[in-house]
Design an enzyme around this catalytic site. Structure first.
Site, PDB file in Angstrom:
ATOM      1  N   TYR A 408      -0.024  -5.817   1.352  1.00 50.40           N
ATOM      2  CA  TYR A 408       1.554  -5.987   1.412  1.00 50.40           C
ATOM      3  C   TYR A 408       2.170  -6.362  -0.054  1.00 50.40           C
ATOM      4  CZ  TYR A 408       0.831 -11.076   2.944  1.00 50.40           C
ATOM      5  OH  TYR A 408       0.418 -12.381   3.243  1.00 50.40           O
ATOM      6  N   GLU A 409       3.597  -6.093  -0.011  1.00 55.64           N
ATOM      7  CA  GLU A 409       4.271  -6.360  -1.369  1.00 55.64           C
ATOM      8  C   GLU A 409       3.912  -5.032  -2.526  1.00 55.64           C
ATOM      9  OE1 GLU A 409       6.473  -8.251  -1.395  1.00 55.64           O
ATOM     10  OE2 GLU A 409       5.898  -9.857  -0.207  1.00 55.64           O
ATOM     11  N   GLY A 410       3.150  -4.147  -1.679  1.00 50.47           N
ATOM     12  CA  GLY A 410       2.934  -2.797  -2.379  1.00 50.47           C
ATOM     13  C   GLY A 410       1.264  -2.824  -2.402  1.00 50.47           C
TER      14      GLY A 410
END
Length: 601
Positions: A408-410
């Protein structure tokens, strides 16, 4: 205004081409008394409410996650980054990093709920909302009366966030939008009061953000709680919108500005995610040391065996490096925000631009620290042996919780490519001069190397020279790739990934050395010999990675004489004059860990 800021504050990405002095970086040893008090109060909350009830999180006690979030709100911990005008504590960026760091180490379930609420759930309103929106929503979110969630990802839109299919249709009377679509992997969905929802209006190129209150009678329904590998008590659900009405005044920022909001929110999320992985490492290391001291095999504590001592040294070194780089970047961002505010910029704009300026460093940290925490937990299991695989010890849950951090968060793959891509864009805009230094490296490769014996009598003299050479290696490799492929470099993802690994190691190794040099000047070398050993060990490992990734790149895009010249340059740029004794360095690091019986750096 911009000219004044440029003179006083470092720009993002400049670490690659400018020498940084140790006096000019912030380190964890520089925390103020107020920050240390805040850290201790957070640790007290975590030990009492989270660590002591870790089993409840592992048993998917979603209600307990919500209960502890409310308690965090009552203590003001959900409002640390919120301006005082909206009911928050209005702390600086470093202090908000500190709270995120120490509140996140006990369980990934709470850490995810906290991060989703304070970051992507609250921050978009704080930074992009109108005054009316901020007054209406932010105080309730800061206090924990309400919780926030962020609806961006869709079944067909993950890394390509702007490809979402959720639609927003304006009503005939122009008073509201009807939102229809499906969102997935929504953290806090099960107990949130407010959604930040992204949808497309008509055939707009970019999505638009909306603030949507969670009222079930307004066409909002949810899937069951997802059954996940880790972060088990973090509420994660699909959310379905069926002609859900949202007043036009609840549009966030301007029409078509949603993608920009999403990307800037992720920049902050990335550096905060790095911080959220730090105390998890400290706790894993402390648990592993304590077990290794207690576990007797062949009439000897296993902490005395070299194989175990090597693991403990590497775990501690990665954690120390992560701390060093994370707080260096956090203070750079804080300084940038302060400088912009001093010039008359609003807090909203100053924070947005401050974080955006250091987006490269945010991506670097997200990748490096999320991978370090996974490796740390993995080695923690190994030190515990069979017990580490059991739910009776905290190692297996730490390993499971750590796994999501690389996604997550890219994803880390996206962030690797972003870091190099953003650096090249900055160079093209003239914000970071890569061309000049890259040309000098080319000239140096054509010249005759110096055979003088350098003076390495000062602490880290050779190590800092090595850092300078690693920067030249990056400029040589990345510059060669840009020359060959130009704008098409984006499509050569494997080269971008390799270049990114070099960039990451440079930033992490330099941050570790600068922190330790600053500490040694303050305390004296004799008192910080373990930190000196960690800085040297980290650099040695970094040089190995640069050598490997540099060679992989050069032999993949260069041929003939050019390839031979670049490989020769790579050997020159990764060559020590005096190789460190790696086993001896590890022994220095582990001796103190074993003696203190916890992570003590």
């Amino acid at each position: 205004m911009a000219d004044t800021i440029e003179k006083n504050v470092t720009r993002g990405g400049q670490f690659l081409v400018k020498e940084t002095k140790c006096e000019d970086i912030f380190t964890p040893e520089d925390f103020s008394e107020e920050q240390l008090m805040m850290r201790d109060s957070v640790k007290e909350f975590v030990d009492k409410e989270l660590w002591a009830h870790k089993d409840r999180f592992e048993k998917k006690d979603y209600a307990y996650t919500q209960e502890t979030m409310k308690k965090a709100g009552e203590l003001g911990l959900l409002g640390v980054a919120v301006p005082e005008a909206y009911g928050g504590l209005g702390m600086g960026f470093v202090s908000t990093m500190l709270v995120c760091d120490y509140i996140s180490g006990a369980t990934g379930s709470f850490s995810t709920a906290f991060g989703a609420h304070t970051g992507i759930g609250t921050m978009p309103i704080t930074l992009y909302g109108t005054e009316e929106q901020k007054q209406k929503y932010v105080p309730k979110l800061a206090s924990g009366e309400w919780f926030g969630a962020y609806c961006l990802t869709e079944p067909g839109a993950g890394s390509d966030a702007n490809s979402g299919k959720t639609k927003a249709v304006l009503s005939e009377d122009g008073k509201y939008y009807s939102i229809t679509g499906q969102k997935m992997w929504i953290s806090n969905a099960g107990f949130c009061s407010v959604f930040i929802v992204f949808a497309r209006i008509g055939d707009d190129k970019n999505i638009t953000g909306f603030i949507l209150e969670n009222t079930p009678d307004n066409g909002i329904s949810m899937g069951e709680e997802e059954h996940k590998l880790g972060i088990r008590a973090s509420s994660t659900r699909q959310v379905f919108f069926n002609e859900t009405k949202v007043p036009v005044e609840n549009m966030l920022s301007e029409r078509g500005n949603g993608f920009k909001i999403a990307m800037n929110a992720l920049n902050v999320g990335r550096i905060k995610l790095a911080a959220a992985c730090l105390d998890a490492q400290r706790r894993v290391i402390s648990g592993a040391v304590q077990y290794a001291n207690e576990r007797i095999q062949f009439n000897t504590p296993i902490s005395q065996f070299g194989a175990i001592r090597a693991k403990l040294a590497e775990m501690a070194t990665s954690c120390y490096a992560g701390e060093s780089a994370s707080y260096r970047a956090a203070k750079n961002i804080e300084d940038r925000i302060t400088a912009r505010e001093a010039e008359g910029t609003t807090h909203q704009e100053a924070e947005l631009k401050g974080v955006e300026e250091f987006a490269i460093e945010c991506s670097i940290l997200k990748v490096a620290v999320s991978e370090d925490v996974q490796n740390c937990a993995d080695e923690g299991i190994q030190i515990f042996g069979g017990m580490g695989f059991s739910e009776d010890t905290p190692m297996e849950s730490a390993w499971r919780d750590a796994r999501i951090a690389r996604i997550y968060e890219g994803t880390n793959e996206i962030n690797r490519m972003l870091s190099v891509g953003m650096l090249i864009k900055k160079a093209m805009k003239g914000h970071v001069d890569l061309l000049g230094p890259a040309s000098k490296v080319q000239e140096e490769l054509m010249g005759i190397p110096s055979f003088d014996t350098p003076d390495y009598s000062e602490l880290f003299a050779e190590e800092k020279e090595m850092i300078g050479k690693l920067k030249k290696a990056f400029l040589m490799v990345a510059g060669g790739a840009v020359q060959k492929y130009g704008p098409d470099l984006d499509s050569h993802q494997q080269l971008l990934m390799a270049a990114s690994d070099i960039l990451i190691e440079i930033y992490m190794a330099e941050s570790t050395i600068l922190r330790t040099e600053k500490l040694a000047k303050k305390e004296g070398e004799a008192k910080v010999k373990e930190q000196i050993a960690m800085a040297k060990l980290y650099l040695y490992k970094a040089v190995d990675i640069v050598t490997q990734k540099g060679k992989e790149s050069v032999i993949s895009f260069a041929e003939g004489d050019e390839q031979r010249m670049m490989l020769m340059g790579l050997r020159r740029f990764t060559k020590y004059t005096n190789m460190p004794n790696i086993v001896a360095l590890r022994e220095v690091i582990t001796a103190k860990l074993v003696e203190k019986n916890h992570y003590c750096y």
